[in-house]
Write a protein that holds these residues in place. Structure first.
Motif, mmCIF file in Angstrom:
data_model
loop_
_atom_site.group_PDB
_atom_site.id
_atom_site.type_symbol
_atom_site.label_atom_id
_atom_site.label_comp_id
_atom_site.label_asym_id
_atom_site.label_seq_id
_atom_site.Cartn_x
_atom_site.Cartn_y
_atom_site.Cartn_z
ATOM 1 N N LYS A 105 0.829 -1.214 0.000
ATOM 2 C CA LYS A 105 0.000 0.000 0.000
ATOM 3 C C LYS A 105 0.864 1.264 0.000
ATOM 4 O O LYS A 105 0.414 2.319 -0.449
ATOM 5 C CB LYS A 105 -0.911 0.017 1.231
ATOM 6 C CG LYS A 105 -2.134 -0.823 1.102
ATOM 7 C CD LYS A 105 -2.938 -0.736 2.385
ATOM 8 C CE LYS A 105 -4.406 -0.830 2.109
ATOM 9 N NZ LYS A 105 -5.201 -0.701 3.343
ATOM 10 N N GLU B 239 0.767 2.433 -6.894
ATOM 11 C CA GLU B 239 -0.353 1.507 -7.084
ATOM 12 C C GLU B 239 -0.073 0.428 -8.125
ATOM 13 O O GLU B 239 -0.475 -0.726 -7.961
ATOM 14 C CB GLU B 239 -1.608 2.306 -7.466
ATOM 15 C CG GLU B 239 -2.868 1.499 -7.447
ATOM 16 C CD GLU B 239 -4.093 2.356 -7.706
ATOM 17 O OE1 GLU B 239 -5.020 1.852 -8.363
ATOM 18 O OE2 GLU B 239 -4.127 3.528 -7.264
ATOM 19 N N ASN C 121 -7.983 -5.713 -7.041
ATOM 20 C CA ASN C 121 -6.976 -4.736 -6.654
ATOM 21 C C ASN C 121 -6.409 -5.127 -5.285
ATOM 22 O O ASN C 121 -6.882 -6.077 -4.647
ATOM 23 C CB ASN C 121 -7.541 -3.306 -6.682
ATOM 24 C CG ASN C 121 -8.596 -3.045 -5.617
ATOM 25 O OD1 ASN C 121 -8.524 -3.525 -4.482
ATOM 26 N ND2 ASN C 121 -9.610 -2.262 -5.981
#
Length: 174
Positions: A24, A28, A86
């Motif tokens: 994180k 991304e 994701n």
């Protein structure tokens, strides 16, 4: 559940979460970035670990090894089920799976539950949940190492996820 088995499984959950936290922090696209490695991307490593863990909990609940392998293959073929997720969606999937394991493992009798597995490539094996849980955690550790190598190859540092650190942090309430 005995302390060692509980600690070891909790370590697996903790270490996976450390990897998610680190990912994180990075750009991304790192999660699905293509890389020359054992796996083509970090998302495929995490998909593999998830599907393996999913298969084993199904076996623990009484499904056959063939069923578990077919389930994993079906989900792998439908990339939106795993690799297409994701990072946050995959983290939540891991969290939900960890909850399934904890519900199962919270029942003391399940830890020593005998399991007979007919492995398509290895024949028949008689074992128990405790022994297989060790395999599951070791499998996850191995693949977190793949992720560490892949991150370094991309120019990023990883995060420590070893059992000794987990024990130190747990003992010192960190």
């Amino acid at each position: 559940m005995d302390n060692l088995t509980l600690n070891f499984f909790d370590f697996h959950v903790w270490a996976n979460e450390q990897i998610f936290k680190r990912l994180k922090e990075l750009p991304e696209d790192t999660y699905q970035q293509k890389v020359e490695s054992v796996f083509p991307s970090i998302s495929s490593v995490l998909s593999h670990v998830y599907l393996s863990d999913l298969g084993w909990i199904e076996v623990f609940y009484g499904e056959s090894m063939n069923y578990a392998l077919k389930l994993a293959e079906q989900q792998k073929e439908q990339t939106e089920q795993t690799e297409g997720k994701n990072l946050e969606e995959m983290r939540l999937m891991f969290h939900g799976l960890a909850e399934r394991y904890k519900l199962f493992l919270d029942q003391e009798q399940n830890l020593n539950k005998s399991i007979v597995i007919e492995n398509p490539t290895g024949g028949i094996m008689e074992t128990n949940v405790r022994e297989l849980l060790t395999h599951i955690v070791n499998h996850g550790t191995y693949h977190r190492g793949n992720i560490t190598a892949m991150l370094r190859q991309m120019g990023y540092a990883s995060v420590p996820t070893d059992y000794g650190l987990y024990l130190f942090l747990k003992t010192n309430n960190r």
